[in-house]
Design a protein around this motif. Structure first.
Motif, PDB file in Angstrom:
ATOM      1  N   GLY A 111       7.378  -6.469  17.915  1.00 55.35           N
ATOM      2  CA  GLY A 111       8.691  -5.840  18.047  1.00 55.35           C
ATOM      3  C   GLY A 111       9.801  -6.867  17.854  1.00 55.35           C
ATOM      4  N   ARG A 112       9.627  -8.032  18.490  1.00 57.02           N
ATOM      5  CA  ARG A 112      10.619  -9.104  18.365  1.00 57.02           C
ATOM      6  C   ARG A 112      10.653  -9.673  16.952  1.00 57.02           C
ATOM      7  NH1 ARG A 112      10.870 -12.910  23.695  1.00 57.02           N
ATOM      8  NH2 ARG A 112      11.349 -11.266  25.168  1.00 57.02           N
ATOM      9  N   ALA A 113       9.469  -9.848  16.362  1.00 51.29           N
ATOM     10  CA  ALA A 113       9.402 -10.413  15.009  1.00 51.29           C
ATOM     11  C   ALA A 113      10.120  -9.497  14.022  1.00 51.29           C
ATOM     12  CB  ALA A 113       7.948 -10.617  14.594  1.00 51.29           C
ATOM     13  N   ILE A 114       9.885  -8.187  14.124  1.00 46.87           N
ATOM     14  CA  ILE A 114      10.559  -7.241  13.225  1.00 46.87           C
ATOM     15  C   ILE A 114      12.066  -7.298  13.465  1.00 46.87           C
ATOM     16  CG2 ILE A 114      10.850  -4.797  12.614  1.00 46.87           C
ATOM     17  CD1 ILE A 114       7.888  -4.414  13.466  1.00 46.87           C
ATOM     18  N   TRP A 115      12.441  -7.316  14.735  1.00 49.01           N
ATOM     19  CA  TRP A 115      13.859  -7.312  15.108  1.00 49.01           C
ATOM     20  C   TRP A 115      14.614  -8.488  14.508  1.00 49.01           C
ATOM     21  CZ3 TRP A 115      16.988  -3.732  16.515  1.00 49.01           C
ATOM     22  CH2 TRP A 115      18.168  -4.011  17.196  1.00 49.01           C
ATOM     23  N   ILE A 116      14.075  -9.697  14.647  1.00 45.29           N
ATOM     24  CA  ILE A 116      14.798 -10.871  14.125  1.00 45.29           C
ATOM     25  C   ILE A 116      14.790 -10.866  12.591  1.00 45.29           C
ATOM     26  CG2 ILE A 116      12.897 -12.561  14.207  1.00 45.29           C
ATOM     27  CD1 ILE A 116      15.027 -14.625  15.177  1.00 45.29           C
ATOM     28  N   HIS A 117      13.759 -10.276  11.986  1.00 44.79           N
ATOM     29  CA  HIS A 117      13.715 -10.189  10.525  1.00 44.79           C
ATOM     30  C   HIS A 117      14.766  -9.208   9.978  1.00 44.79           C
ATOM     31  CE1 HIS A 117       9.996 -12.510  10.587  1.00 44.79           C
ATOM     32  NE2 HIS A 117      10.114 -12.638   9.286  1.00 44.79           N
ATOM     33  N   VAL A 118      15.225  -8.287  10.821  1.00 50.73           N
ATOM     34  CA  VAL A 118      16.273  -7.358  10.394  1.00 50.73           C
ATOM     35  C   VAL A 118      17.598  -8.111  10.234  1.00 50.73           C
ATOM     36  CG1 VAL A 118      17.670  -5.375  11.131  1.00 50.73           C
ATOM     37  CG2 VAL A 118      15.187  -5.328  11.425  1.00 50.73           C
ATOM     38  N   PHE A 119      17.823  -9.117  11.091  1.00 50.41           N
ATOM     39  CA  PHE A 119      19.132  -9.765  11.137  1.00 50.41           C
ATOM     40  C   PHE A 119      19.218 -11.083  10.379  1.00 50.41           C
ATOM     41  CE2 PHE A 119      19.029  -6.931  14.746  1.00 50.41           C
ATOM     42  CZ  PHE A 119      20.241  -6.285  14.594  1.00 50.41           C
ATOM     43  N   VAL A 120      18.097 -11.741  10.146  1.00 55.62           N
ATOM     44  CA  VAL A 120      18.125 -13.047   9.491  1.00 55.62           C
ATOM     45  C   VAL A 120      17.454 -12.944   8.129  1.00 55.62           C
ATOM     46  CG1 VAL A 120      17.439 -15.468   9.663  1.00 55.62           C
ATOM     47  CG2 VAL A 120      18.064 -14.206  11.729  1.00 55.62           C
ATOM     48  N   ASP A 121      18.186 -13.381   7.102  1.00 54.43           N
ATOM     49  CA  ASP A 121      17.651 -13.303   5.743  1.00 54.43           C
ATOM     50  C   ASP A 121      16.846 -14.540   5.371  1.00 54.43           C
ATOM     51  OD1 ASP A 121      18.630 -10.790   5.126  1.00 54.43           O
ATOM     52  OD2 ASP A 121      20.612 -11.607   4.636  1.00 54.43           O
ATOM     53  N   TYR A 122      15.981 -14.358   4.422  1.00 59.13           N
ATOM     54  CA  TYR A 122      15.153 -15.445   3.909  1.00 59.13           C
ATOM     55  C   TYR A 122      15.999 -16.399   3.079  1.00 59.13           C
ATOM     56  CZ  TYR A 122      11.494 -17.792   1.224  1.00 59.13           C
ATOM     57  OH  TYR A 122      10.689 -18.718   0.639  1.00 59.13           O
ATOM     58  N   ASP A 123      15.738 -17.680   3.251  1.00 58.30           N
ATOM     59  CA  ASP A 123      16.446 -18.702   2.486  1.00 58.30           C
ATOM     60  C   ASP A 123      15.391 -19.672   1.984  1.00 58.30           C
ATOM     61  OD1 ASP A 123      17.850 -20.846   1.554  1.00 58.30           O
ATOM     62  OD2 ASP A 123      19.052 -21.148   3.361  1.00 58.30           O
ATOM     63  N   SER A 124      15.159 -19.666   0.667  1.00 53.08           N
ATOM     64  CA  SER A 124      14.022 -20.414   0.120  1.00 53.08           C
ATOM     65  C   SER A 124      14.142 -21.933   0.295  1.00 53.08           C
ATOM     66  CB  SER A 124      13.815 -20.071  -1.354  1.00 53.08           C
ATOM     67  OG  SER A 124      14.997 -20.389  -2.063  1.00 53.08           O
ATOM     68  N   ASP A 125      15.363 -22.467   0.420  1.00 55.80           N
ATOM     69  CA  ASP A 125      15.406 -23.913   0.696  1.00 55.80           C
ATOM     70  C   ASP A 125      15.893 -24.237   2.099  1.00 55.80           C
ATOM     71  OD1 ASP A 125      16.708 -23.712  -2.358  1.00 55.80           O
ATOM     72  OD2 ASP A 125      18.141 -23.460  -0.729  1.00 55.80           O
ATOM     73  N   ALA A 126      15.548 -23.384   3.046  1.00 58.71           N
ATOM     74  CA  ALA A 126      15.900 -23.645   4.432  1.00 58.71           C
ATOM     75  C   ALA A 126      14.867 -24.579   5.060  1.00 58.71           C
ATOM     76  CB  ALA A 126      15.952 -22.343   5.219  1.00 58.71           C
ATOM     77  N   GLU A 127      15.204 -25.833   5.128  1.00 62.62           N
ATOM     78  CA  GLU A 127      14.346 -26.787   5.826  1.00 62.62           C
ATOM     79  C   GLU A 127      15.220 -27.916   6.318  1.00 62.62           C
ATOM     80  OE1 GLU A 127      10.234 -28.318   4.539  1.00 62.62           O
ATOM     81  OE2 GLU A 127      10.433 -26.428   3.460  1.00 62.62           O
ATOM     82  N   ILE A 128      14.894 -28.454   7.474  1.00 61.60           N
ATOM     83  CA  ILE A 128      15.682 -29.579   7.992  1.00 61.60           C
ATOM     84  C   ILE A 128      15.403 -30.791   7.103  1.00 61.60           C
ATOM     85  CG2 ILE A 128      16.100 -31.073   9.970  1.00 61.60           C
ATOM     86  CD1 ILE A 128      14.982 -28.810  11.742  1.00 61.60           C
ATOM     87  N   LYS A 129      16.475 -31.389   6.591  1.00 65.12           N
ATOM     88  CA  LYS A 129      16.254 -32.530   5.692  1.00 65.12           C
ATOM     89  C   LYS A 129      16.573 -33.837   6.390  1.00 65.12           C
ATOM     90  CE  LYS A 129      16.482 -29.540   1.933  1.00 65.12           C
ATOM     91  NZ  LYS A 129      17.224 -28.314   1.803  1.00 65.12           N
TER      92      LYS A 129
END
Ligand SMILES: [Zn+2]
Length: 123
Positions: A105-123
């Motif tokens: 339920g939580r995983a689906i919920w946060i996926h509704v609000f946060v979009d995928y970003d293909s280069d999202a990584e701490i550099k």
């Protein structure tokens, strides 16, 4: 990795690599629902706002309905289980599945609000 796959594996919605939950085992009672404050891979905030996951009730409810429907068909139609026994079994199974249902339920919920970003990584 698709969004669905990311939800199923309980991954961060932004990078789809970091784990949403601190412990992989949903049945470690004390910390079953512990989530890091931020994604260990991309730093995405997992506690977006106070009480953010209260909204996850809206996404865990359909999961419960789905499981109830599935169990009803399986136990009543396929196994022709007696009604009293069926309700006991249903209650027990849903109770035992609770930690897993809440996690999804939580995983689906946060996926509704946060979009995928293909280069999202701490550099
Ligand atoms: Zn991440």
């Amino acid at each position: 990795m698709s969004k669905l796959y990311s939800v199923l594996r309980l991954k961060c919605p932004r990078c789809r690599k970091g784990n949403l939950f601190s412990k992989p085992n949903p049945y470690s009672f004390k910390d079953s629902l512990d989530m890091p404050d931020n994604c260990p891979v991309c730093g995405q905030d997992f506690k977006i706002e106070p009480g953010f996951y209260i909204g996850a009730l809206w996404t865990s409810f359909p999961i419960v309905i789905f499981i109830m429907t599935l169990l009803s068909v399986l136990l009543l139609v396929y196994f022709k289980m007696e009604l009293n026994l069926f309700f006991v079994a249903l209650t027990l199974i849903l109770f035992l599945l609770q930690p897993i249902i809440i996690r999804y339920g939580r995983a689906i919920w946060i996926h509704v609000f946060v979009d995928y970003d293909s280069d999202a990584e701490i550099k």
